[in-house]
Enzyme design. Sequence first.
Site, short mmCIF file in Angstrom:
data_model
loop_
_atom_site.label_atom_id
_atom_site.label_comp_id
_atom_site.label_asym_id
_atom_site.label_seq_id
_atom_site.Cartn_x
_atom_site.Cartn_y
_atom_site.Cartn_z
N LYS A 13 4.65 7.85 -2.37
CA LYS A 13 4.16 9.19 -2.07
C LYS A 13 3.97 9.40 -0.57
O LYS A 13 4.36 10.42 -0.03
CB LYS A 13 2.84 9.47 -2.80
N ARG A 88 -7.67 13.37 -8.32
CA ARG A 88 -7.60 12.06 -8.97
C ARG A 88 -8.08 12.11 -10.43
O ARG A 88 -7.87 11.16 -11.16
CB ARG A 88 -8.46 11.04 -8.22
N ARG A 127 7.03 -6.70 -0.68
CA ARG A 127 6.63 -6.09 0.59
C ARG A 127 5.64 -7.00 1.33
O ARG A 127 5.74 -7.17 2.54
CB ARG A 127 6.01 -4.71 0.32
N ARG A 139 -0.92 -5.66 4.24
CA ARG A 139 -1.88 -4.62 3.89
C ARG A 139 -2.78 -5.11 2.76
O ARG A 139 -2.31 -5.77 1.84
CB ARG A 139 -1.14 -3.35 3.43
N ARG A 150 -5.91 -1.35 -8.63
CA ARG A 150 -5.68 0.06 -8.28
C ARG A 150 -4.79 0.74 -9.32
O ARG A 150 -4.99 1.89 -9.66
CB ARG A 150 -5.03 0.16 -6.89
#
Length: 194
Positions: A13, A88, A127, A139, A150
């Site tokens: 996104k 959300r 990644r 990250r 998540r």
Amino acid sequence: MRIIFLGPPGAGKGTQAARIVAKHGIPQLSTGDMLRAAVAAETPIGVKAKAVMDAGGLVSDEIVIGIVADRIDEPDAKKGFILDGFPRTLAQAEALDAMLASKHLELDTVLELKVDQTKLVDRIVKRAEEARAAGQPVRKDDDPEVFKTRLEAYNRDTAVVSPYYAARGQVIEIDGMQTVDEVTAAIEKALAGH
């Protein structure tokens, strides 16, 4: 062009929203960024939010909607905006609708990046490995366990937002498993009518 971007974490996104911003000149609105800006600017809603955060609480939907309402009144959002990561929950979607209606505004479309969640976890692991190999920091969100947490939260709380908008014929599904450029092309095709 007023757009909501839906899809699980890691679906792309943010990458796609940045491309829409560059091409169409409308801002990408992140509730986290807006919240921090409102607190820093000491706006009335920012002062309320700071009090809640300083007490260790979660900012209410009412405060978040207030921050979004203030932000979309700014000049750069007059042509439209992209909401990424908001709403959300169903309650937030309903509150957003009410706030937009009070301003005589409507959403143009809801873009949902559809992805294979099993492959998504693999994508995140890859990644993180690539970042490590390149000597770059990984990250925090790219830790597989953090990411899975998540993803579970998204499936539990946020996935219900899509059917809410789909029932109104506003959702356009985009295959998020394509290459980045293919996803961009599909989005541009979907936005052509707006």
